[in-house]
Design a protein around this motif. Structure first.
Motif, PDB file in Angstrom:
ATOM      1  N   ASN A 132      -4.624   4.064  -3.823  1.00 46.02           N
ATOM      2  CA  ASN A 132      -4.629   2.622  -4.053  1.00 46.02           C
ATOM      3  C   ASN A 132      -3.999   2.309  -5.404  1.00 46.02           C
ATOM      4  O   ASN A 132      -4.613   1.687  -6.273  1.00 46.02           O
ATOM      5  CB  ASN A 132      -6.056   2.069  -3.995  1.00 46.02           C
ATOM      6  CG  ASN A 132      -6.572   1.969  -2.577  1.00 46.02           C
ATOM      7  OD1 ASN A 132      -5.814   2.146  -1.628  1.00 46.02           O
ATOM      8  ND2 ASN A 132      -7.852   1.690  -2.425  1.00 46.02           N
ATOM      9  N   THR A 133      -2.788   2.780  -5.590  1.00 44.86           N
ATOM     10  CA  THR A 133      -2.082   2.549  -6.852  1.00 44.86           C
ATOM     11  C   THR A 133      -0.588   2.550  -6.590  1.00 44.86           C
ATOM     12  O   THR A 133      -0.145   2.855  -5.479  1.00 44.86           O
ATOM     13  CB  THR A 133      -2.465   3.630  -7.893  1.00 44.86           C
ATOM     14  OG1 THR A 133      -1.935   3.278  -9.158  1.00 44.86           O
ATOM     15  CG2 THR A 133      -1.949   4.999  -7.471  1.00 44.86           C
ATOM     16  N   THR A 156      -9.951  10.228   5.192  1.00 45.90           N
ATOM     17  CA  THR A 156     -11.011   9.563   4.427  1.00 45.90           C
ATOM     18  C   THR A 156     -12.253  10.443   4.411  1.00 45.90           C
ATOM     19  O   THR A 156     -12.300  11.493   5.056  1.00 45.90           O
ATOM     20  CB  THR A 156     -11.360   8.202   5.057  1.00 45.90           C
ATOM     21  OG1 THR A 156     -12.056   8.435   6.305  1.00 45.90           O
ATOM     22  CG2 THR A 156     -10.104   7.389   5.345  1.00 45.90           C
ATOM     23  N   SER A 204       0.851  -1.182   0.000  1.00 44.31           N
ATOM     24  CA  SER A 204       0.000   0.000   0.000  1.00 44.31           C
ATOM     25  C   SER A 204       0.887   1.233   0.000  1.00 44.31           C
ATOM     26  O   SER A 204       2.051   1.184   0.422  1.00 44.31           O
ATOM     27  CB  SER A 204      -0.900   0.007   1.228  1.00 44.31           C
ATOM     28  OG  SER A 204      -0.131   0.239   2.394  1.00 44.31           O
ATOM     29  N   LYS A 245      -9.177   7.756  -1.853  1.00 39.59           N
ATOM     30  CA  LYS A 245      -8.916   6.321  -2.000  1.00 39.59           C
ATOM     31  C   LYS A 245      -8.483   5.920  -3.404  1.00 39.59           C
ATOM     32  O   LYS A 245      -7.505   5.166  -3.562  1.00 39.59           O
ATOM     33  CB  LYS A 245     -10.154   5.527  -1.574  1.00 39.59           C
ATOM     34  CG  LYS A 245      -9.908   4.035  -1.444  1.00 39.59           C
ATOM     35  CD  LYS A 245     -11.120   3.326  -0.861  1.00 39.59           C
ATOM     36  CE  LYS A 245     -10.831   1.833  -0.704  1.00 39.59           C
ATOM     37  NZ  LYS A 245     -11.993   1.121  -0.103  1.00 39.59           N
TER      38      LYS A 245
END
Length: 435
Positions: free
Chosen positions: A64-65, A48, A8, A60
């Motif tokens: 998330n990459t 968030t 992550s 997000k």
């Protein structure tokens, strides 16, 4: 030093911080990095949508990459002409993926002006006095991440009583074949009675991979100093920006910010905080946001009146098209001691298309009793009757649309202090209506 995200992003940032700790720095700066990263971790890392200030801003998909961290910059075939502004005579600073590249910059000898890559400025008096003393006191946890991991950016200092002869045009270039995450840090200090104009353009070179930019700019405007500051966001859809600007003003100072976001960058979050910490301080914040496609642009502003007899004026206009989204959250604080405050805030929104969205939240929190404060917000669709009226008088549909949007934006663009930039932005708005 390069690190590829394989787990992550949060976990990889921990590894990147460990690598930075191994770099030889003074104990003061190492300690600052350490405290900042511990704060980032203690607050759970990236915010968030459960956080009120990030309710409409979902990070997000961005985190998330896989990204390259602290990658080397290839400056071969760099072309910054996308940032050219007709008839603008200015000094130029070029930051490629956040790194100051002297090859493309043009800062002539200017008495009273100091410009350094941020990593070479640690021994400068104003750097030691102001770095991380203002933005890091905000509640934006991504400032702490930037303080912990920043490795690039620019330091600008203007000596007392110095009027810089030309504007400084900072061009932020995103490029590279690998997706990257950049942490850029800028510090701008205007000493007593200094004057400076800064234009910041954000561009993406053709073929650039996806990139995420976490940028922090601290600005100090000392007594009697004046600063004009433009943000021109014209990057491409592969670029995303999280940008925090913290402005600290002293007595009799003036700070004007002109924030323009045009079709392109898929994700933009601007936090602009202005602290008026003396009497007779004046600040103006203006914004034009024309979005298209599925673009997302979020502007969060704070104007904090901390002392008496100060004035602030804020006017933001959003024009979302297609399925794009614009967010405006503007807060004005008037502290208990800030009597005789004059504060104005206005947000107007014109939606073009049934799928366009705007989330607006103008706010006033007043703790003083002798003040003049107002705020307002309007929301509406594109005026088809006005369009029909113009077309009935022989004006083509495309020209009519441009005229109506220019009329809507005029309250803001007419306040630009630089005529060349005003004309440039108006032209970009006209082109942006075609996208």
């Amino acid at each position: 030093m390069s690190t590829i995200v394989t787990e992550s992003l949060y976990q990889q940032l921990i590894s990147a911080f460990s690598e930075l700790e191994a770099v030889q720095e003074s104990e003061k700066w190492s300690s600052l990095r350490r405290e900042s990263f511990q704060r980032f971790q203690a607050e759970g890392g990236f915010p968030t949508i459960k956080h009120e200030e990030w309710k409409y801003t979902n990070l997000k998909p961005l985190i998330n990459t896989s990204y390259l961290l602290n990658g080397d910059v290839n400056i071969d075939n760099i072309d910054v002409s996308k940032a050219d502004i007709p008839d603008l005579d200015a000094f130029r600073i070029v930051l490629v993926n956040g790194q100051y590249v002297l090859t493309f910059s043009s800062i002539e000898e200017e008495k009273g002006l100091t410009v350094r890559p941020i990593e070479e400025a640690q021994n400068e008096n104003n750097f030691e006095k102001h770095y991380a003393q203002h933005a890091d006191k905000s509640d934006n946890i991504l400032v702490a991440l930037n303080t912990a991991l920043q490795t690039s950016g620019v330091y600008i200092s203007v000596d007392a009583n110095t009027l810089v002869s030309k504007p400084i045009h900072i061009i932020h270039v995103s490029t590279g074949e690998e997706a990257f995450f950049a942490q850029t840090r800028n510090l701008i200090v205007l000493e007593r009675a200094a004057e400076l104009e800064v234009i910041e353009s954000f561009i993406t070179l053709d073929g650039a991979a996806s990139n995420l930019n976490n940028k922090v700019t601290e600005i100090v405007v000392e007594e009697g100093a004046k600063m004009q500051h433009y943000y021109l966001q014209i990057a491409e859809s592969s670029s995303s920006y999280i940008h925090h600007t913290e402005v600290y003003q002293e007595a009799h100072s003036l700070y004007n910010n002109y924030n323009c976001n045009l079709p392109g960058a898929r994700f933009v979050r601007n936090n602009i905080n202005v602290r008026l910490d003396a009497e007779q301080v004046e600040s103006h914040l203006y914004g034009i946001n024309l979005t298209s496609g599925d673009q997302f642009v979020d502007n969060h502003t704070i104007v904090d009146h901390m002392k008496p007899n100060c004035e602030s004026y804020e006017w933001y206009k959003n024009i979302p098209q297609d399925a794009s989204t614009a967010v405006f959250n503007g807060k004005i604080f008037v502290r208990e001691d800030a009597q005789k405050t004059n504060a104005f805030q206005q947000n107007n929104n014109m939606l073009i298309g049934d799928k366009a969205a705007v989330y607006a939240k103008p706010q006033l929190e007043i703790f003083a009793d002798d003040v003049k404060c107002s705020h307002g917000c309007t929301m509406g669709q594109f005026d088809e009757e006005a369009l029909f009226y113009l077309r009935a008088r022989g004006i083509g549909e495309e020209t009519a649309r441009v005229l109506l949007v220019h009329a809507f934006a005029f309250d803001v663009t007419s306040r630009f202090s630089n005529e060349a930039i005003r004309l440039y932005v108006e032209e970009l708005v006209a082109k942006g209506l075609d996208k």
